[in-house]
Design a protein around this motif. Structure first.
Motif, PDB file in Angstrom:
ATOM      1  N   PHE A 184       0.865  -1.183   0.000  1.00  0.00           N
ATOM      2  CA  PHE A 184       0.000   0.000   0.000  1.00  0.00           C
ATOM      3  C   PHE A 184       0.901   1.233   0.000  1.00  0.00           C
ATOM      4  O   PHE A 184       1.188   1.810   1.047  1.00  0.00           O
ATOM      5  N   VAL A 185       1.348   1.635  -1.184  1.00  0.00           N
ATOM      6  CA  VAL A 185       2.347   2.696  -1.281  1.00  0.00           C
ATOM      7  C   VAL A 185       1.700   3.999  -1.742  1.00  0.00           C
ATOM      8  O   VAL A 185       0.609   4.012  -2.307  1.00  0.00           O
ATOM      9  N   GLY A 186       2.420   5.087  -1.487  1.00  0.00           N
ATOM     10  CA  GLY A 186       1.975   6.387  -1.968  1.00  0.00           C
ATOM     11  C   GLY A 186       0.869   7.025  -1.164  1.00  0.00           C
ATOM     12  O   GLY A 186       0.344   8.069  -1.556  1.00  0.00           O
ATOM     13  N   ARG A 187       0.511   6.448  -0.023  1.00  0.00           N
ATOM     14  CA  ARG A 187      -0.589   6.972   0.776  1.00  0.00           C
ATOM     15  C   ARG A 187      -0.134   7.257   2.218  1.00  0.00           C
ATOM     16  O   ARG A 187      -0.913   7.219   3.151  1.00  0.00           O
ATOM     17  N   GLU A 188       1.153   7.559   2.352  1.00  0.00           N
ATOM     18  CA  GLU A 188       1.717   7.738   3.696  1.00  0.00           C
ATOM     19  C   GLU A 188       1.081   8.924   4.423  1.00  0.00           C
ATOM     20  O   GLU A 188       0.843   8.866   5.643  1.00  0.00           O
ATOM     21  N   ARG A 189       0.805  10.002   3.706  1.00  0.00           N
ATOM     22  CA  ARG A 189       0.217  11.177   4.356  1.00  0.00           C
ATOM     23  C   ARG A 189      -1.159  10.843   4.929  1.00  0.00           C
ATOM     24  O   ARG A 189      -1.486  11.227   6.056  1.00  0.00           O
ATOM     25  N   LEU A 190      -1.963  10.111   4.173  1.00  0.00           N
ATOM     26  CA  LEU A 190      -3.288   9.734   4.642  1.00  0.00           C
ATOM     27  C   LEU A 190      -3.195   8.816   5.857  1.00  0.00           C
ATOM     28  O   LEU A 190      -3.892   9.013   6.859  1.00  0.00           O
ATOM     29  N   LEU A 191      -2.336   7.809   5.788  1.00  0.00           N
ATOM     30  CA  LEU A 191      -2.212   6.884   6.915  1.00  0.00           C
ATOM     31  C   LEU A 191      -1.676   7.603   8.148  1.00  0.00           C
ATOM     32  O   LEU A 191      -2.072   7.293   9.280  1.00  0.00           O
ATOM     33  N   GLY A 192      -0.802   8.586   7.943  1.00  0.00           N
ATOM     34  CA  GLY A 192      -0.326   9.386   9.061  1.00  0.00           C
ATOM     35  C   GLY A 192      -1.458  10.170   9.706  1.00  0.00           C
ATOM     36  O   GLY A 192      -1.520  10.301  10.940  1.00  0.00           O
ATOM     37  N   ALA A 193      -2.363  10.694   8.878  1.00  0.00           N
ATOM     38  CA  ALA A 193      -3.514  11.434   9.403  1.00  0.00           C
ATOM     39  C   ALA A 193      -4.436  10.519  10.194  1.00  0.00           C
ATOM     40  O   ALA A 193      -4.991  10.907  11.230  1.00  0.00           O
ATOM     41  N   VAL A 194      -4.622   9.291   9.728  1.00  0.00           N
ATOM     42  CA  VAL A 194      -5.457   8.329  10.451  1.00  0.00           C
ATOM     43  C   VAL A 194      -4.832   8.004  11.799  1.00  0.00           C
ATOM     44  O   VAL A 194      -5.523   7.982  12.839  1.00  0.00           O
TER      45      VAL A 194
ATOM     46  N   LEU B 254      -0.322   7.364  -8.733  1.00  0.00           N
ATOM     47  CA  LEU B 254       0.983   7.126  -8.127  1.00  0.00           C
ATOM     48  C   LEU B 254       2.080   7.712  -9.018  1.00  0.00           C
ATOM     49  O   LEU B 254       1.952   7.750 -10.243  1.00  0.00           O
ATOM     50  N   SER B 255       3.154   8.155  -8.399  1.00  0.00           N
ATOM     51  CA  SER B 255       4.313   8.601  -9.165  1.00  0.00           C
ATOM     52  C   SER B 255       4.998   7.385  -9.795  1.00  0.00           C
ATOM     53  O   SER B 255       4.693   6.232  -9.451  1.00  0.00           O
ATOM     54  N   GLN B 256       5.931   7.634 -10.702  1.00  0.00           N
ATOM     55  CA  GLN B 256       6.663   6.535 -11.324  1.00  0.00           C
ATOM     56  C   GLN B 256       7.364   5.691 -10.272  1.00  0.00           C
ATOM     57  O   GLN B 256       7.289   4.459 -10.296  1.00  0.00           O
ATOM     58  N   ASP B 257       8.043   6.335  -9.327  1.00  0.00           N
ATOM     59  CA  ASP B 257       8.752   5.586  -8.284  1.00  0.00           C
ATOM     60  C   ASP B 257       7.788   4.791  -7.416  1.00  0.00           C
ATOM     61  O   ASP B 257       8.072   3.643  -7.039  1.00  0.00           O
ATOM     62  N   GLU B 258       6.643   5.392  -7.077  1.00  0.00           N
ATOM     63  CA  GLU B 258       5.662   4.686  -6.255  1.00  0.00           C
ATOM     64  C   GLU B 258       5.076   3.493  -6.989  1.00  0.00           C
ATOM     65  O   GLU B 258       4.876   2.416  -6.394  1.00  0.00           O
ATOM     66  N   ALA B 259       4.804   3.664  -8.279  1.00  0.00           N
ATOM     67  CA  ALA B 259       4.263   2.556  -9.064  1.00  0.00           C
ATOM     68  C   ALA B 259       5.281   1.418  -9.155  1.00  0.00           C
ATOM     69  O   ALA B 259       4.915   0.233  -9.049  1.00  0.00           O
ATOM     70  N   GLU B 260       6.549   1.750  -9.347  1.00  0.00           N
ATOM     71  CA  GLU B 260       7.579   0.711  -9.393  1.00  0.00           C
ATOM     72  C   GLU B 260       7.685  -0.014  -8.062  1.00  0.00           C
ATOM     73  O   GLU B 260       7.836  -1.239  -8.011  1.00  0.00           O
ATOM     74  N   GLN B 261       7.577   0.735  -6.965  1.00  0.00           N
ATOM     75  CA  GLN B 261       7.617   0.107  -5.644  1.00  0.00           C
ATOM     76  C   GLN B 261       6.431  -0.832  -5.447  1.00  0.00           C
ATOM     77  O   GLN B 261       6.579  -1.931  -4.904  1.00  0.00           O
ATOM     78  N   ALA B 262       5.242  -0.396  -5.907  1.00  0.00           N
ATOM     79  CA  ALA B 262       4.047  -1.237  -5.785  1.00  0.00           C
ATOM     80  C   ALA B 262       4.156  -2.504  -6.615  1.00  0.00           C
ATOM     81  O   ALA B 262       3.467  -3.497  -6.332  1.00  0.00           O
ATOM     82  N   LEU B 263       5.005  -2.496  -7.616  1.00  0.00           N
ATOM     83  CA  LEU B 263       5.215  -3.675  -8.464  1.00  0.00           C
ATOM     84  C   LEU B 263       6.331  -4.572  -7.935  1.00  0.00           C
ATOM     85  O   LEU B 263       6.212  -5.796  -7.930  1.00  0.00           O
ATOM     86  N   THR B 264       7.431  -3.972  -7.493  1.00  0.00           N
ATOM     87  CA  THR B 264       8.599  -4.779  -7.127  1.00  0.00           C
ATOM     88  C   THR B 264       8.472  -5.425  -5.750  1.00  0.00           C
ATOM     89  O   THR B 264       8.921  -6.558  -5.562  1.00  0.00           O
ATOM     90  N   GLU B 265       7.865  -4.738  -4.791  1.00  0.00           N
ATOM     91  CA  GLU B 265       7.792  -5.297  -3.435  1.00  0.00           C
ATOM     92  C   GLU B 265       7.012  -6.609  -3.379  1.00  0.00           C
ATOM     93  O   GLU B 265       7.493  -7.592  -2.793  1.00  0.00           O
ATOM     94  N   PRO B 266       5.799  -6.682  -3.966  1.00  0.00           N
ATOM     95  CA  PRO B 266       5.072  -7.959  -3.909  1.00  0.00           C
ATOM     96  C   PRO B 266       5.814  -9.093  -4.613  1.00  0.00           C
ATOM     97  O   PRO B 266       5.785 -10.242  -4.153  1.00  0.00           O
ATOM     98  N   ALA B 267       6.454  -8.772  -5.736  1.00  0.00           N
ATOM     99  CA  ALA B 267       7.181  -9.806  -6.465  1.00  0.00           C
ATOM    100  C   ALA B 267       8.329 -10.368  -5.633  1.00  0.00           C
ATOM    101  O   ALA B 267       8.535 -11.581  -5.559  1.00  0.00           O
ATOM    102  N   ALA B 268       9.083  -9.463  -4.995  1.00  0.00           N
ATOM    103  CA  ALA B 268      10.195  -9.906  -4.158  1.00  0.00           C
ATOM    104  C   ALA B 268       9.693 -10.733  -2.975  1.00  0.00           C
ATOM    105  O   ALA B 268      10.260 -11.789  -2.653  1.00  0.00           O
ATOM    106  N   ASP B 269       8.625 -10.269  -2.336  1.00  0.00           N
ATOM    107  CA  ASP B 269       8.083 -10.990  -1.179  1.00  0.00           C
ATOM    108  C   ASP B 269       7.558 -12.364  -1.571  1.00  0.00           C
ATOM    109  O   ASP B 269       7.577 -13.299  -0.756  1.00  0.00           O
ATOM    110  N   ALA B 270       7.067 -12.494  -2.807  1.00  0.00           N
ATOM    111  CA  ALA B 270       6.508 -13.771  -3.263  1.00  0.00           C
ATOM    112  C   ALA B 270       7.571 -14.703  -3.838  1.00  0.00           C
ATOM    113  O   ALA B 270       7.255 -15.811  -4.274  1.00  0.00           O
ATOM    114  N   GLY B 271       8.840 -14.258  -3.856  1.00  0.00           N
ATOM    115  CA  GLY B 271       9.929 -15.126  -4.277  1.00  0.00           C
ATOM    116  C   GLY B 271      10.242 -15.117  -5.753  1.00  0.00           C
ATOM    117  O   GLY B 271      10.996 -15.972  -6.238  1.00  0.00           O
ATOM    118  N   ARG B 272       9.689 -14.153  -6.494  1.00  0.00           N
ATOM    119  CA  ARG B 272      10.008 -14.037  -7.922  1.00  0.00           C
ATOM    120  C   ARG B 272      10.306 -12.566  -8.215  1.00  0.00           C
ATOM    121  O   ARG B 272       9.441 -11.833  -8.685  1.00  0.00           O
TER     122      ARG B 272
END
Length: 381
Positions: free
Chosen positions: A19-29, A226-244
């Motif tokens: 869940f990337v790119g939403r840090e400000r909202l989660l901080g407010a919560v 999402l920004s380019q960096d945020e979109a890449e993070q949203a793609l790479t993190e799940p793949a790494a965590d899932a072992g591929r």
């Protein structure tokens, strides 16, 4: 070969693994929960706006998870539906929350979200389901919602707990009903209830004729792309965590193709995972194959749905935007009006309608389709 679970989750109300790119909202919560739980004050409501597919409903779920994990507070959730009053359902679920607070300990309440008459096993930490007996009020309280909310808050305070209320799709609420609900909240602010209210809806809820005073003074958060960096993070993190793991070139290709639209990020990642089945890594060739599959799915799904949702004049406006984007790489409101042979004032209402629907979005004076690739698709019609 054993199947490896695809970590990407395109679809409605499917929480993404990252869940990337939403840090400000989660901080407010987190801050609102701390104000209610530790400072002894009722915080301002949090209002989340954004077009469809940017993660508003998922954000409400994340807020509920934070409340449960960090404070053992239950969340009462209601999705507003067109043409139906939401306050009777809210009152019913507040009564369910009161019963939950009365009959469970804080350790039992680590992930309860109350969305109906039954609480799942995860809510109570026991096997099976427990039926919640809801009170049915006969003649008595003039306002059942106020009575239910007051009773729930009294029990919460007695138990050293609090409550979160989340309302989704608020654009469907009748203004008078929403004003009645917020009037109760405003009247009870002085009671310092441990209560956090979070609502979500399309950008149209900010219109002067729709917004109510209590929400107008809340804390507003607009979810966008999402920004380019945020979109890449949203793609790479799940793949790494899932072992591929995903190679950087593949992540860059998929993030660019997705346009940063959260739904599309998940869709492109989903197809990249499928294309790389049997491989140890997700490479550029898998990303390119995924792009073709994802675009076909978008064409047959979102593009058609949003085109069919547009009126004849709105389609003319969309076609002009598409021609300009494909031809020159950009479209502005003035350029679209000129393309249609109209004055800007004559077609500005069409622009506003399409922005509110979430078919288009604006970045300064520039207009784009919220869904990546739709400009090219419309231009081919």
């Amino acid at each position: 070969m054993a199947r490896t679970t695809n970590p990407y989750r395109p679809g409605f109300n499917a929480a993404p693994p990252a869940f990337v790119g939403r840090e400000r909202l989660l901080g407010a919560v987190r801050e609102a929960l701390a104000v209610a739980a530790l400072d002894g004050r009722t915080p301002r409501p949090i209002i989340i706006t954004g077009t469809r597919g940017v993660g508003k409903t998922v954000a409400l779920g994340e807020a509920a998870s934070l409340a449960a994990a960090e404070h053992a507070w239950p969340t009462v959730h209601v999705e507003v539906r067109p043409g139906r009053d939401f306050t009777p359902l809210l009152a019913e679920r507040l009564n369910a929350a009161r019963h939950l607070l009365e009959h469970t300990t804080s350790d039992d309440r680590r992930h309860p979200v109350i969305t109906g008459g039954k609480l799942g096993a995860s809510a109570l930490g026991v096997g099976g389901e427990v039926e919640v007996q809801l009170e049915r009020h006969g003649p008595g309280p003039v306002d059942p919602l106020e009575a239910a909310l007051g009773a729930a808050m009294r029990v919460a305070m007695e138990e050293g707990a609090g409550l979160v209320i989340t309302l989704d799709e608020v654009q469907y609420a009748e203004r008078a009903e929403l004003a009645g609900f917020t009037a109760i909240l405003q009247e009870r602010m002085a009671d310092n209830w441990p209560l956090v209210v979070i609502v979500a809806g399309l950008p149209s809820i900010r219109e002067p004729r729709r917004v109510v005073t209590y929400l107008e003074r809340g804390e507003w958060h607009e979810l966008g792309l999402l920004s380019q960096d945020e979109a890449e993070q949203a793609l790479t993190e799940p793949a790494a965590d899932a072992g591929r793991p995903m190679e950087p070139e593949a992540a860059r290709e998929l993030a660019t193709a997705s346009g940063g639209y959260p739904y599309a990020v998940q869709l492109y990642g989903h197809h990249a995972w499928r294309a790389s089945s049997g491989a140890g890594r997700i490479a550029l060739d898998h990303a390119l194959a995924a792009g073709e599959a994802a675009r076909r799915e978008l064409e047959e799904g979102l593009y058609v749905a949003r085109w069919n949702d547009a009126s004849e004049r709105e389609r003319e406006y969309l076609a002009a935007v598409a021609r300009l984007i494909v031809g020159s790489g950009e479209a502005t409101g003035g350029a679209v009006a000129a393309e249609l042979g109209k004055a800007s004032t004559e077609v500005s209402y069409l622009r506003d309608r399409l922005l509110k629907k979430g078919t288009l979005y604006s970045a300064g004076s520039h207009l784009s389709f919220i869904t990546p690739g739709m400009a090219e698709w419309v231009a081919r019609l």
